[in-house]
Scaffold this motif. Structure first.
Motif, PDB file in Angstrom:
ATOM      1  N   UNK A   5       0.821  -1.206   0.000  1.00 38.27           N
ATOM      2  CA  UNK A   5       0.000   0.000   0.000  1.00 38.27           C
ATOM      3  C   UNK A   5       0.856   1.258   0.000  1.00 38.27           C
ATOM      4  N   UNK A   6       2.122   1.127  -0.415  1.00 40.43           N
ATOM      5  CA  UNK A   6       2.996   2.285  -0.441  1.00 40.43           C
ATOM      6  C   UNK A   6       2.515   3.301  -1.482  1.00 40.43           C
ATOM      7  N   UNK A   7       2.547   4.551  -1.087  1.00 38.33           N
ATOM      8  CA  UNK A   7       2.103   5.619  -1.972  1.00 38.33           C
ATOM      9  C   UNK A   7       3.291   6.193  -2.740  1.00 38.33           C
ATOM     10  N   UNK A   8       3.082   6.685  -3.963  1.00 41.36           N
ATOM     11  CA  UNK A   8       4.160   7.297  -4.729  1.00 41.36           C
ATOM     12  C   UNK A   8       4.612   8.591  -4.081  1.00 41.36           C
ATOM     13  N   UNK A   9       5.811   9.044  -4.485  1.00 40.78           N
ATOM     14  CA  UNK A   9       6.371  10.265  -3.922  1.00 40.78           C
ATOM     15  C   UNK A   9       5.503  11.463  -4.266  1.00 40.78           C
ATOM     16  N   UNK A  64      -0.678  13.163  -3.405  1.00 39.10           N
ATOM     17  CA  UNK A  64      -0.805  11.711  -3.243  1.00 39.10           C
ATOM     18  C   UNK A  64      -2.260  11.307  -3.087  1.00 39.10           C
ATOM     19  N   UNK A  65      -2.991  12.068  -2.311  1.00 42.47           N
ATOM     20  CA  UNK A  65      -4.401  11.746  -2.119  1.00 42.47           C
ATOM     21  C   UNK A  65      -5.191  11.909  -3.416  1.00 42.47           C
ATOM     22  N   UNK A  66      -4.863  12.932  -4.168  1.00 45.12           N
ATOM     23  CA  UNK A  66      -5.554  13.146  -5.438  1.00 45.12           C
ATOM     24  C   UNK A  66      -5.290  11.991  -6.392  1.00 45.12           C
ATOM     25  N   UNK A  67      -4.016  11.529  -6.432  1.00 44.36           N
ATOM     26  CA  UNK A  67      -3.682  10.399  -7.306  1.00 44.36           C
ATOM     27  C   UNK A  67      -4.353   9.117  -6.812  1.00 44.36           C
ATOM     28  N   UNK A  68      -4.389   8.942  -5.510  1.00 48.03           N
ATOM     29  CA  UNK A  68      -5.027   7.751  -4.941  1.00 48.03           C
ATOM     30  C   UNK A  68      -6.519   7.732  -5.258  1.00 48.03           C
ATOM     31  N   UNK A  69      -7.157   8.877  -5.109  1.00 41.93           N
ATOM     32  CA  UNK A  69      -8.587   8.968  -5.411  1.00 41.93           C
ATOM     33  C   UNK A  69      -8.838   8.653  -6.883  1.00 41.93           C
ATOM     34  N   UNK A  70      -7.991   9.198  -7.752  1.00 38.65           N
ATOM     35  CA  UNK A  70      -8.150   8.950  -9.181  1.00 38.65           C
ATOM     36  C   UNK A  70      -7.949   7.475  -9.507  1.00 38.65           C
ATOM     37  N   UNK A  71      -6.985   6.832  -8.842  1.00 37.11           N
ATOM     38  CA  UNK A  71      -6.772   5.402  -9.065  1.00 37.11           C
ATOM     39  C   UNK A  71      -7.991   4.584  -8.628  1.00 37.11           C
ATOM     40  N   UNK A  94      -8.419   1.271   4.829  1.00 37.04           N
ATOM     41  CA  UNK A  94      -8.435   2.536   5.572  1.00 37.04           C
ATOM     42  C   UNK A  94      -8.288   3.716   4.617  1.00 37.04           C
ATOM     43  N   UNK A  95      -7.395   3.592   3.642  1.00 37.22           N
ATOM     44  CA  UNK A  95      -7.209   4.671   2.668  1.00 37.22           C
ATOM     45  C   UNK A  95      -8.476   4.881   1.841  1.00 37.22           C
TER      46      UNK A  95
END
Length: 212
Positions: free
Chosen positions: A3-7, A13-20, A51-52
């Motif tokens: 569950x590691x997030x990109x730099x 990061x949250x915006x990219x996670x939401x888009x994914x 959780x994310x």
């Protein structure tokens, strides 16, 4: 599960996670169906923690609503964009309805997977999603009733109360777009738009011109 997030900064990061999550949900909801896609499946495929997920969406229904909103907003934006054109503002009812219908169809069918989610997968999901759809239906009822009143004022439509007629028209439009989403490989966008135009003009009591 990794569950590691990109730099990058936290907002990015949250915006990219939401888009994914939205992208993965679109893929899974159209291949497995909304009912067949659990939050656990969505998270494992997206490679984010549960959780994310809940940091972005309060529920699976909330995620579905976000996907529906994206398509619904695209359709409304397209319609409003058409009305911003001075030529359309002064156009007769036939041309105005045709321009609105073609812009709307182009917007809501731009991504067939998203179209399927917004017009097929949302049906019968639950109270929260249905209430959200009713809000959009109310907005479109007001919008289309305004268009009917304009046509009446121009002497291009039968004078009557169009509120219920527009509710029925919206139901027909939704079903037509849902049908296209199921059969888009064999049904053109042009044919869909033509049918929407036909229904709208029939609701107004206005015949299409010869050759249309």
């Amino acid at each position: 599960m990794d569950v590691r997030e990109p730099a990058g900064g936290a907002p990015e990061r949250r915006a990219r996670r939401r888009e994914r999550l939205l992208t993965t949900a679109t893929e899974l909801f159209t291949t497995r169906g909304y009912a067949g896609t659990s939050i656990e499946r969505l998270c494992s495929t997206t490679r984010v923690s549960i959780r994310a997920f809940y940091e972005e969406f309060e529920s699976r229904e909330a995620l579905l609503i976000a996907l529906h909103d994206s398509v619904a907003q695209a359709g409304l934006t397209a319609a409003l964009g058409v009305l911003a054109d001075p030529a359309v503002e002064s156009a007769g009812t036939h041309d105005r309805i045709a321009a609105l219908a073609r812009a709307y169809v182009a917007a809501v069918t731009a991504d067939p997977a998203a179209t399927r989610i917004a017009f097929v997968e949302v049906i019968g999901v639950g109270r929260a999603v249905e209430e959200h759809r009713l809000l959009w239906r109310s907005l479109w009822t007001d919008f289309l009733t305004g268009e009917a009143e304009r046509a009446v004022a121009r002497g291009e439509a039968v004078a009557r109360d169009y509120t219920l007629a527009m509710v029925a028209l919206i139901g027909a439009i939704n079903e037509l777009v849902a049908h296209w989403a199921r059969h888009h490989t064999s049904l053109s966008r042009e044919a869909l738009a033509d049918e929407l135009i036909h229904h709208a003009l029939a609701t107004l009591g206005a015949r299409r011109r010869t050759g249309e």
